[in-house]
Design an enzyme around this catalytic site. Structure first.
Site, PDB file in Angstrom:
ATOM      1  N   CYS A  85       0.801  -1.225   0.000  1.00 29.90           N
ATOM      2  CA  CYS A  85       0.000   0.000   0.000  1.00 29.90           C
ATOM      3  C   CYS A  85       0.838   1.282   0.000  1.00 29.90           C
ATOM      4  O   CYS A  85       1.386   1.637  -1.036  1.00 29.90           O
ATOM      5  CB  CYS A  85      -0.993  -0.044   1.153  1.00 29.90           C
ATOM      6  SG  CYS A  85      -2.353   1.105   0.934  1.00 29.90           S
ATOM      7  N   ARG A 123     -12.354   6.861  -0.259  1.00 28.55           N
ATOM      8  CA  ARG A 123     -11.416   5.776   0.059  1.00 28.55           C
ATOM      9  C   ARG A 123     -11.938   4.475  -0.545  1.00 28.55           C
ATOM     10  O   ARG A 123     -13.153   4.245  -0.605  1.00 28.55           O
ATOM     11  CB  ARG A 123     -11.277   5.610   1.577  1.00 28.55           C
ATOM     12  CG  ARG A 123     -10.636   6.779   2.268  1.00 28.55           C
ATOM     13  CD  ARG A 123     -10.208   6.426   3.682  1.00 28.55           C
ATOM     14  NE  ARG A 123      -9.032   5.577   3.690  1.00 28.55           N
ATOM     15  CZ  ARG A 123      -7.790   6.021   3.534  1.00 28.55           C
ATOM     16  NH1 ARG A 123      -7.553   7.306   3.360  1.00 28.55           N
ATOM     17  NH2 ARG A 123      -6.771   5.190   3.551  1.00 28.55           N
ATOM     18  N   HIS A 159      -3.453  -5.654   2.522  1.00 31.43           N
ATOM     19  CA  HIS A 159      -2.979  -5.818   3.906  1.00 31.43           C
ATOM     20  C   HIS A 159      -3.657  -7.049   4.470  1.00 31.43           C
ATOM     21  O   HIS A 159      -4.248  -7.835   3.762  1.00 31.43           O
ATOM     22  CB  HIS A 159      -3.442  -4.638   4.773  1.00 31.43           C
ATOM     23  CG  HIS A 159      -3.002  -3.285   4.373  1.00 31.43           C
ATOM     24  ND1 HIS A 159      -1.864  -2.706   4.854  1.00 31.43           N
ATOM     25  CD2 HIS A 159      -3.581  -2.342   3.592  1.00 31.43           C
ATOM     26  CE1 HIS A 159      -1.768  -1.458   4.405  1.00 31.43           C
ATOM     27  NE2 HIS A 159      -2.788  -1.216   3.623  1.00 31.43           N
TER      28      HIS A 159
HETATM   29  N1  GLN Z   1      -1.974   6.827   2.442  1.00 28.09           N
HETATM   30  C1  GLN Z   1      -2.235   5.996   1.366  1.00 28.09           C
HETATM   31  C2  GLN Z   1      -3.631   6.060   0.802  1.00 28.09           C
HETATM   32  O1  GLN Z   1      -4.603   6.277   1.520  1.00 28.09           O
HETATM   33  C3  GLN Z   1      -1.860   4.585   1.779  1.00 28.09           C
HETATM   34  C4  GLN Z   1      -2.779   3.965   2.811  1.00 28.09           C
HETATM   35  C5  GLN Z   1      -2.357   2.587   3.217  1.00 28.09           C
HETATM   36  O2  GLN Z   1      -1.170   2.258   3.255  1.00 28.09           O
HETATM   37  N2  GLN Z   1      -3.333   1.780   3.600  1.00 28.09           N
HETATM   38  O3  GLN Z   1      -3.768   5.873  -0.374  1.00 28.09           O
END
Ligand code: GLN
Length: 254
Positions: A95, A129, A195
């Protein structure tokens, strides 16, 4: 002398989301169960490290603010990392660190964070998101195998035409929620949004990384069979959850 794998864990305190550290536990256990020594070397910002000693580099995910904390330190390691990655060092990046291996990440705030430019990709935060359990079909094996993990990112990643995806999205969003691609593979680098921890419930990917690390150091890469009954049950349970999950786009205000 027995077989030995050295893993560098880059920024374990800053880049660690949604169980990423569990990936290290999975690799340690699966190596130990086969009598392979495995050493994890944590690398914090400012630490001296010679990547020549490293058989596998692991980097976890991080929120935008965490990425900003490490971006300058990472940039100082750019030439070293590029050289060792081009020479075949295996890398597993999740990520936020997957994004930082690319050209840039434009964060939710609009700030542009420069990446290492090792993977031909860029990432821009969207206004929603991308959250949920994801399932992909991954072509690292013939026939392809599924990988299941948890994704939560604002960033939408777009790969250049020469970059192979890690897999095709069967459920979830993947790189950007539109092109059905997830992650990227370049040489022995694997970048992914998954993840979860990813490796305990996808033991074939854990073993793939162990084999790559052994091969890179010129060691015998034969891995004996393990009893993966529990891991396979966990995999199927996670796939079932993912398939019954109603995917949603959440607010980027977190
Ligand atoms: N900050 C990044 C995003 O929101 C990565 C988030 C993450 O590693 N889960 O895209």
């Amino acid at each position: 002398m027995g077989r030995q794998i050295n893993i560098c864990h880059l920024y374990p305190d800053q880049l660690n989301l949604y169980g990423d550290r569990g990936n290290m536990l999975a690799l340690s256990c699966r190596a130990r169960w086969r009598g392979i020594g495995l050493r994890i070397i944590p690398v914090e910002p400012g630490d001296q490290i010679n990547f020549e000693q490293c058989d596998l580099l692991f980097m976890g995910g991080g929120q935008d603010s965490d990425q900003l904390l490490v971006a300058a330190d990472l940039k100082k390691r750019q030439a070293d990392l590029r050289r060792t990655i081009e020479a075949g060092m295996p890398v597993f990046a999740v990520c936020g660190s997957y994004q930082l291996l690319g050209n840039y990440y434009t964060a939710v705030s609009g700030e542009k964070i420069g990446g290492l430019g090792i993977l031909d990709l860029y990432t821009e935060a969207g206004d929603k998101r991308l959250i949920g359990n994801a399932v992909i079909s991954c072509g690292l094996w013939q026939p392809a195998r599924t990988l299941v993990g948890f994704e939560n990112h604002a960033g939408k990643t777009y790969c250049g035409p020469g970059l192979q995806p890690l897999g095709t999205v069967l459920k979830g969003f993947g790189n950007n929620g539109s092109d059905q691609k997830e992650g990227a593979v370049y040489k022995n680098v694997i970048g992914t949004y998954l993840h979860g921890s990813l490796l305990p419930k996808n033991p074939w990917l854990a073993d793939h990384l162990l084999v790559k690390a052994l091969e890179y150091r010129g060691q015998d890469s034969f891995l004996s069979e393990l009893d993966d009954t529990t891991e396979i049950k966990a995999h199927h349970a996670a796939v079932y959850l993912a398939r019954s999950w109603r995917h949603r786009m959440g607010s980027t205000r977190v």
